[in-house]
Design an enzyme around this catalytic site. Structure first.
Site, mmCIF file in Angstrom:
data_model
loop_
_atom_site.group_PDB
_atom_site.id
_atom_site.type_symbol
_atom_site.label_atom_id
_atom_site.label_comp_id
_atom_site.label_asym_id
_atom_site.label_seq_id
_atom_site.Cartn_x
_atom_site.Cartn_y
_atom_site.Cartn_z
ATOM 1 N N CYS A 62 123.734 65.731 39.596
ATOM 2 C CA CYS A 62 123.062 66.941 39.132
ATOM 3 C C CYS A 62 121.756 67.051 39.919
ATOM 4 O O CYS A 62 121.026 66.072 40.046
ATOM 5 C CB CYS A 62 122.782 66.788 37.643
ATOM 6 S SG CYS A 62 121.484 67.866 37.035
ATOM 7 N N TRP A 74 143.034 62.597 53.271
ATOM 8 C CA TRP A 74 142.703 61.671 52.180
ATOM 9 C C TRP A 74 143.933 61.097 51.502
ATOM 10 O O TRP A 74 143.857 60.100 50.794
ATOM 11 C CB TRP A 74 141.837 62.388 51.136
ATOM 12 C CG TRP A 74 140.381 62.440 51.516
ATOM 13 C CD1 TRP A 74 139.854 62.284 52.764
ATOM 14 C CD2 TRP A 74 139.277 62.648 50.627
ATOM 15 N NE1 TRP A 74 138.482 62.386 52.717
ATOM 16 C CE2 TRP A 74 138.101 62.617 51.413
ATOM 17 C CE3 TRP A 74 139.149 62.870 49.260
ATOM 18 C CZ2 TRP A 74 136.818 62.787 50.868
ATOM 19 C CZ3 TRP A 74 137.882 63.043 48.718
ATOM 20 C CH2 TRP A 74 136.725 63.001 49.511
ATOM 21 N N CYS A 94 120.072 72.004 33.957
ATOM 22 C CA CYS A 94 120.367 73.012 34.977
ATOM 23 C C CYS A 94 120.310 74.406 34.363
ATOM 24 O O CYS A 94 119.774 75.342 34.965
ATOM 25 C CB CYS A 94 121.733 72.765 35.612
ATOM 26 S SG CYS A 94 121.702 71.400 36.800
ATOM 27 N N CYS A 136 124.758 71.312 33.128
ATOM 28 C CA CYS A 136 124.104 70.536 32.078
ATOM 29 C C CYS A 136 122.948 71.346 31.480
ATOM 30 O O CYS A 136 122.551 72.380 32.027
ATOM 31 C CB CYS A 136 123.602 69.202 32.631
ATOM 32 S SG CYS A 136 122.107 69.338 33.627
ATOM 33 N N GLU A 186 129.508 65.143 63.322
ATOM 34 C CA GLU A 186 130.820 64.541 63.099
ATOM 35 C C GLU A 186 131.826 65.402 63.846
ATOM 36 O O GLU A 186 131.697 66.621 63.859
ATOM 37 C CB GLU A 186 131.201 64.550 61.609
ATOM 38 C CG GLU A 186 130.279 63.731 60.731
ATOM 39 C CD GLU A 186 130.702 63.736 59.258
ATOM 40 O OE1 GLU A 186 131.837 64.141 58.947
ATOM 41 O OE2 GLU A 186 129.878 63.340 58.426
ATOM 42 N N GLU A 221 126.353 66.596 53.997
ATOM 43 C CA GLU A 221 127.072 67.839 53.699
ATOM 44 C C GLU A 221 126.700 68.419 52.330
ATOM 45 O O GLU A 221 127.521 68.466 51.410
ATOM 46 C CB GLU A 221 128.585 67.628 53.805
ATOM 47 C CG GLU A 221 129.025 67.304 55.218
ATOM 48 C CD GLU A 221 130.548 67.305 55.400
ATOM 49 O OE1 GLU A 221 131.259 67.115 54.396
ATOM 50 O OE2 GLU A 221 131.005 67.487 56.528
HETATM 51 C C1 GAL Z 1 133.162 64.985 56.348
HETATM 52 C C2 GAL Z 1 132.212 64.025 55.685
HETATM 53 C C3 GAL Z 1 132.511 62.612 56.076
HETATM 54 C C4 GAL Z 1 133.959 62.318 55.935
HETATM 55 C C5 GAL Z 1 134.765 63.318 56.719
HETATM 56 C C6 GAL Z 1 136.251 63.079 56.583
HETATM 57 O O1 GAL Z 1 133.181 66.209 55.734
HETATM 58 O O2 GAL Z 1 130.885 64.305 56.014
HETATM 59 O O3 GAL Z 1 131.786 61.746 55.263
HETATM 60 O O4 GAL Z 1 134.283 62.371 54.590
HETATM 61 O O5 GAL Z 1 134.477 64.596 56.271
HETATM 62 O O6 GAL Z 1 136.717 63.329 55.282
HETATM 63 ZN ZN ZN Z 2 122.586 69.511 35.871
#
Ligand code: GAL
Ligand code: ZN
Length: 657
Positions: free
Chosen positions: A108, A303, A154, A151, A295, A143
């Protein structure tokens, strides 16, 4: 100087491996890593006890190999002790339930405790690493864009924020139009955080978006203040997410030295990455300066399920596309694929086995080239006479009420953007607050929230010789989300020469035929949306042909002062229409592309310091021939080139022209 390297997580590997990692990085020609954005638990294993020795050691090894580091404030993942000891630091979802700890980005932003813990770890890190010889800068958090929290704190901060903004309930009630459904507030405490964007007052929903964006900005600002005070020689940046549009990125960028962003263009089958190009332009526009790639896709990502592998040449090509748009670093995510955790299959440059194989070799080649180009690139950026107005608030308002289900502000933008890309023209993405005078063309797609002041500036831009292109749903609302009580396009009528008394959306199985003339000659289909445009001085460039629509224009052009105002009152299905339209717009603005690229080849130009660097990027998996309009010096092969040059599949060229 170009920075090229990796997101690096020494804490995921035994110390015995660290030297080998640094050695491989050095041997590959890499010079930077980003570290520690998820390492809070390693640096503060219990509240107030700091353990930086491991990071000192890793930094030291990297430093001995000539590798610099960007450190991160680690607040994107709270340690387990934090959630257990201070459950209020976890965000509460719209249904009132607290997020279960264990993913990330689940804090939060108004929790005083979380803000305090964030300031403490930031200060502890800053003080510890201020003199570390190879630390060059900081990334705040990771990010930004966490979940909105519902909550009690907020919600009460939301009320306080509205109160500061409006001063009196009377002004608030008027601004948000609470007379509708009798939603009039008689006490500040009655204001609710909207939980359903499709049901609550759209004006209130818009304020909730603004408020949540501001919470992120404030949270970052608290960290930046400390970093500036303790580490004045280090830069401060953040890794933005390109076209992510839930935050007002202009405001988030304000406190930073430069913008960085995370570029993951490898999804589905290989295709022209318009998205990565536009995202780069948005990123460059946030501070009007070059940006870093913090990145970038290094391998298959996912994932649970995961995507395809970058093909030979693709890792390098993705990097050059960004450099062509103003990137000053390429940092791949990540160095080595982790054997544990949710991102086990988010592949790095090295696999689980840690061996330097094909992807490493390609990244290494790219790194060496880019570092060799460093001097040439220095002092250069993209300069273009074409700008898009990129407005977060209009995007939020359109998300709240999209008019037709398929409406997505990015899709509208891409109809014009992609056509310009195909014509070999680069664009700036600018905030609505930016001075328009330096541009010859302004494209304002879906500029749904149009304060009168901006409408007047757009008209003045046209009168003074600019070419404006705008389209349906532009200028419908004012800044608090009330519809302007005027006939559309409101104040823009004076630079568009049209009136729109009626409009409608078109369901999936409906379309109108549209006939274009002159430069736009051809038959097209209007889908999703149709303004029934009545020219009031404007020339008709395309008309509807269905019987009841015959007298209405779909596309118009108007001479206003020394400029031109173009209006597109429908979503036209055919790409060819947009190619013709954008070519016509460029003609009106006397803009000539430097060259006409073949399909799949992107043209970028970086200029400055008495240099002009042409980037040719072949997004196709076949070779492509490009005709050069003049002699050039190939910065990579160091040879003179002229006439036709061949780009190999995914090949690139950097030419001094
Ligand atoms: C980005 C994030 C990374 C990693 C990557 C791959 O968005 O900043 O930490 O998670 O994606 O999932
Ligand atoms: Zn909150």
């Amino acid at each position: 100087m170009m920075r090229v390297g990796f997101a690096y997580y020494p804490e995921h590997w035994p110390r015995s491996r660290w030297k080998r990692d640094a050695g491989l990085m050095k041997r590959g020609g890499f010079n930077v890593v980003r570290m520690a954005e998820f390492a809070w638990a390693f640096m503060e294993p219990e509240e107030g006890r700091y353990t930086f020795d491991w990071l000192d050691e890793a930094l030291d090894i990297l430093g001995k190999h000539g590798i610099s580091a960007i450190l991160c404030t680690p607040t994107a993942v709270m340690p387990a002790w934090c959630a257990a000891k201070y459950p209020e630091t976890l965000a509460t979802q719209a249904n009132g339930q607290r997020i279960v700890w264990g993913v990330r980005k689940n804090n939060c932003f108004t929790s005083g405790t979380y803000r305090l813990l964030s300031e403490r770890i930031t200060r502890a890190m800053a003080e510890h690493f201020r003199n570390a010889s190879n630390v060059i800068g900081w990334q705040t958090d990771n990010e930004f864009g966490g979940p909105a929290c519902y909550c009690a704190t907020c919600r009460s901060e939301f009320r306080g924020w509205l109160r500061r903004k409006y001063g009196s309930l009377d002004r608030l009630n008027r601004a948000l139009g609470t007379h509708f459904w009798g939603h009039i507030y008689t006490d500040w405490d009655q204001i609710q955080a909207p939980v359903d964007e499709g049901g609550h007052n759209p004006s209130l929903c818009l304020e909730w978006c603004r408020f949540n964006s501001w919470l992120n900005v404030r949270f970052q600002r608290d960290q930046v203040r400390i970093l500036r005070e303790v580490c004045p020689r280090h830069f401060v940046t953040h890794n933005f997410m390109g076209l992510y549009n839930n935050l007002n990125y202009y405001e988030l960028a304000e406190d930073l030295d430069h913008v960085s962003w995370d570029n993951y263009p490898v999804w589905g089958k290989p295709e022209v990455p318009y998205g990565a190009a536009a995202a780069a332009d948005v990123m460059r526009g946030l501070k009007r300066r070059n940006f870093w790639i913090m990145e970038q896709t290094a391998g298959p990502g996912g994932w649970g399920t995961f995507g395809r592998n970058p093909r030979p040449g693709e890792i390098r090509k993705i990097a050059y596309q960004q450099v062509g748009h103003g990137a000053e670093s390429i940092i791949w995510f990540r160095w080595r694929t982790c054997t544990a955790g949710r991102e086990q299959y988010w592949h790095g440059i090295l696999g689980h086995d840690g061996r330097p194989l094909r992807r490493y070799r390609e990244a290494s080649k790219t790194a060496r080239e880019l570092r060799a180009l460093g001097d040439l690139l220095s002092g250069t950026t993209v300069r273009t006479p074409v700008a898009f107005i990129y407005d977060y608030e209009s995007q939020w308002a359109l998300r709240i009420q999209p008019a037709f289900p398929e409406n997505n502000p990015h899709q509208a933008m891409f109809r014009y953007y992609n056509a310009l890309f195909r014509l070999g023209i680069q664009t700036d993405m600018i905030s609505p607050a930016r001075d328009l005078a330096e541009y010859r063309v302004v494209v304002a797609p879906d500029l749904y929230l149009l304060p009168d002041s901006l409408a007047r500036r757009l008209c003045e831009f046209v009168r003074k010789g600019g070419v404006l292109l705008t389209d349906c749903r532009t200028g419908v609302k004012d800044e608090t989300g009330l519809c302007h009580p005027r006939t559309l396009p409101g104040l823009l009528r004076s630079c568009l020469g049209i009136e729109i008394q009626e409009y409608e959306t078109l369901a999936k199985d409906m379309e109108y035929s549209v006939e274009g003339k002159e430069e736009l000659a051809g038959s097209y289909a209007a889908v999703h949306y149709a303004d029934w445009v009545i020219p009031r001085g404007a020339e008709l460039l395309a008309r509807y042909t269905d019987s009841h629509m015959k007298k209405y224009a779909a596309v118009t052009r108007y001479r206003c002062g020394r400029g031109w105002g173009y209006y597109v009152g429908a979503v036209i299905r055919e790409d060819g229409f947009y190619d013709a339209l954008m070519a016509e717009i460029l003609r009106s603005a006397h803009i000539k592309p430097f060259l006409s690229p073949p399909a799949g080849v992107e043209v970028c130009m970086r200029e400055g310091a008495a240099k002009r660097l042409l980037f040719l990027i072949n997004h196709a998996e076949e070779p492509r021939l490009v005709s050069l309009p003049c002699k050039a010096h190939d910065a990579l092969s160091r040879r003179q080139v002229s006439g036709e040059i061949e780009l190999e599949p995914f090949g690139i060229a950097v030419l001094r022209v």
